[in-house]
Design a protein around this motif. Structure first.
Motif, mmCIF file in Angstrom:
data_model
loop_
_atom_site.group_PDB
_atom_site.id
_atom_site.type_symbol
_atom_site.label_atom_id
_atom_site.label_comp_id
_atom_site.label_asym_id
_atom_site.label_seq_id
_atom_site.Cartn_x
_atom_site.Cartn_y
_atom_site.Cartn_z
ATOM 1 N N LEU B 136 0.445 -1.135 -0.357
ATOM 2 C CA LEU B 136 0.191 -0.074 0.097
ATOM 3 C C LEU B 136 0.598 0.938 0.018
ATOM 4 C CD1 LEU B 136 -2.934 -1.337 2.878
ATOM 5 C CD2 LEU B 136 -3.332 -0.342 0.284
ATOM 6 N N LEU B 137 2.051 0.996 0.423
ATOM 7 C CA LEU B 137 2.802 2.981 1.099
ATOM 8 C C LEU B 137 3.582 2.899 -0.317
ATOM 9 C CD1 LEU B 137 4.627 1.615 4.600
ATOM 10 C CD2 LEU B 137 2.867 4.058 3.641
ATOM 11 N N GLU B 138 3.703 1.431 -1.561
ATOM 12 C CA GLU B 138 4.495 1.378 -2.547
ATOM 13 C C GLU B 138 2.969 2.384 -3.231
ATOM 14 O OE1 GLU B 138 7.742 1.010 -4.489
ATOM 15 O OE2 GLU B 138 7.104 -0.791 -2.956
ATOM 16 N N ARG B 139 1.920 1.723 -3.569
ATOM 17 C CA ARG B 139 1.217 2.105 -3.902
ATOM 18 C C ARG B 139 0.777 3.610 -4.148
ATOM 19 N NH1 ARG B 139 -4.930 -0.794 -3.495
ATOM 20 N NH2 ARG B 139 -5.974 1.265 -4.538
ATOM 21 N N VAL B 140 0.828 4.689 -2.716
ATOM 22 C CA VAL B 140 0.878 5.578 -2.586
ATOM 23 C C VAL B 140 1.948 6.247 -2.814
ATOM 24 C CG1 VAL B 140 -1.347 5.371 -0.949
ATOM 25 C CG2 VAL B 140 0.945 5.723 -0.239
ATOM 26 N N GLY B 141 2.595 6.118 -2.363
ATOM 27 C CA GLY B 141 4.839 6.169 -3.431
ATOM 28 C C GLY B 141 4.840 6.530 -2.313
#
Ligand SMILES: Nc1ncnc2c1ncn2[C@@H]1O[C@H](COP(=O)(O)OP(=O)(O)O)[C@@H](O)[C@H]1O
Ligand SMILES: [Mg+2]
Lengths: 216, 258
Positions: B136-141
């Motif tokens: 998820l953190l990847e997804r929001v950068g």
């Protein structure tokens, strides 16, 4: 001076008794005070009232009176407690819990409501919100005032001297009687042993305060 | 079905997911929510707009019961909001909320912020929760900030972490209460981009915002609130170019002039 050295074993007994009273009542007060604080911020009004009542009684009653209650009045009503340290610890705990509660409560109030709202918004219950999010943050701001409460507790253990517990102050009184020529030295000895508890506590407070300060 | 300038297709919307029926709320004398009827359908992106003090935040907060209501009812996925206790906590877990002031847990790392809910509420194993949180953190950068404390992040980064924290609960609906109003202008878009992405993936969203660009790009419907009432509802394009009510015209003329 020689008499002080001669009296060292008695000092030591008094010191360990004082330390015992302070540590045991201190730990119990931290536990009960924190529980009381959770009562005082509870969503349930009845718990808030119970918490507030206990705190106001504890805070506004002179400690000697609390001792008299547990040493004389309660036994006279038929609740027999073993003499000596037990009623002293109970009295000190009841009294000190009220102050711990207020310190913890002001710490809880220093945590912004947004923290609790975010916790509730992800589905944490009110106990989890308190124990996982609010209290860990509150306890950091609460360490310095708590240490002050515990230092006060250490000194307050001397009230037990009037209730058949031979702790430091009672020891000092006895020594002053037994060594009338060295009263000043005996009292300085008593003071020294109190400082042996309170100064490390104060140093620890400063250390923890520096250690746990964090940016919000 | 694609309407002019909007990527949102109202035709693909599902059954009612959030329903407010005759909701009233007072703060003392102040009647902040007045007979609110509102239905958000599965997959719908609803933008709530209106002057400050009109009751938008209260509306959002009532939906996951951070505020109680005086009368009326609120249903999430057909279930009435429970009063308190375990049922309420479970229901809240299904409703993600993103606050104006981020409200990340200040004593926990970014990663712990995201894993706390899944581990403590859903009972997910820590390792699995961490893995999902990293995704998820990847997804929001912001995956590269995972070990930092919230205070070490910029506002835009914090808000994206807050979005990841809400998503980690796999909510049915996400509520956003002015998610970009506390941000410096240069950080607004990084947050809006994440929200647009989320909308395009079909997340049901209720978004309080004055960001017209977002509304035009992602919203199916705009609801205009004033003084505790829903005054007007329309498709975004219609609302911004040709509002019906005088109050909406007046409000838009004020936010458009600067
Ligand atoms: N906890 C509260 N107690 C009393 N009044 C409140 C409270 N929260 C909000 N209000 C009032 O309710 C009205 C609506 O507030 P809010 O929902 O925050 O509006 P908005 O988000 O549209 O700016 C405002 O007048 C505000 O001052
Ligand atoms: Mg608001």
């Amino acid at each position: 001076m020689d008499s002080v050295i001669e009296a060292l074993p008695r000092f030591w007994d008094g010191f360990t008794t004082t330390l015992f009273l302070a540590v045991v009542s201190g730990v119990l007060s931290l536990v009960f005070g924190t529980i009381l604080a959770t009562f005082r911020v509870s969503p349930l009004k009845s718990l808030r009232i119970v918490g507030a009542t206990i705190v106001e009684i504890g805070r506004n009653t002179p400690l000697t009176l609390v001792f008299i209650f547990f040493v004389f009045i309660l036994p006279s009503m038929g609740y027999i407690l073993p003499l000596g340290r037990v009623p002293a610890i109970i009295a000190l705990t009841v009294y000190t819990s009220a102050f711990v509660c207020e310190a913890v409560r002001s710490g809880i109030n220093s945590v912004s409501v947004g923290q609790a709202e975010a916790a509730r918004a992800i589905g944490l219950g009110s106990t989890q919100t308190l124990s996982l999010v609010v209290l860990p943050q509150a306890l950091r701001t609460v360490v310095p005032p708590l240490i002050n409460v515990l230092i006060a507790l250490t000194k307050n253990t001397s009230v037990a001297a009037g209730f058949a517990v031979v702790e430091l102050t009672a020891t000092g009184r006895g020594l002053a009687r037994d060594y009338p020529a060295d009263v000043l030295w005996m009292l300085l000895g008593v003071a020294f042993f109190y400082l042996l508890i309170t100064i490390p506590a104060g140093t620890l407070a400063g250390y923890i305060e520096r250690k746990v300060v964090f940016s919000r | 079905m694609e309407h002019s300038g909007s990527t949102a297709a109202a035709g693909s919307l599902g059954d009612p997911l959030v329903e407010l029926k005759g909701v009233n709320k007072h703060f003392g004398e102040l009647h902040v929510l007045q007979d609110i009827d509102l239905t958000v359908r599965r997959g719908e992106v609803l933008v709530v707009i209106g002057p400050s003090g009109s009751g938008k935040s209260t509306l959002c907060r009532a939906i996951n019961r951070l505020e109680t209501i005086d009368d009326g009812e609120i249903l999430i996925d057909g279930q009435r909001l429970p009063e308190e206790g375990k049922g309420l906590a479970q229901l809240r877990a299904d409703v993600g909320m993103v606050f104006q002031s981020f409200n990340l847990f200040a004593h926990k790392t970014v990663l712990e912020n995201v894993t706390l809910g899944p581990v403590k509420v859903r009972g997910t194993k820590t390792a699995a929760a961490k893995e999902e949180a990293m995704t998820l953190l990847e997804r929001v950068g912001v995956a590269n900030q995972a070990r930092k404390m919230p205070a070490q992040l910029s506002g835009g980064q914090q808000q994206r972490v807050a979005i990841a924290r809400a998503l980690a609960m796999r909510p049915k609906v996400m509520l956003f209460d002015e998610p970009t109003s506390a941000l410096d202008p240069e950080m607004i878009n990084e947050v809006l981009d994440v929200m647009v992405q989320l909308a395009s993936e079909g997340m049901t969203m209720v978004v309080v915002t004055h960001e017209m660009g977002f509304a035009r790009k992602a919203a199916h419907r705009v609801v205009f609130m004033d003084a505790g009432q829903i005054v007007e509802e329309a498709e975004p394009e219609k609302f911004f170019t040709d509002p019906e009510s005088e109050r909406a015209q007046d409000f838009l003329s004020k936010i458009l002039t600067h």
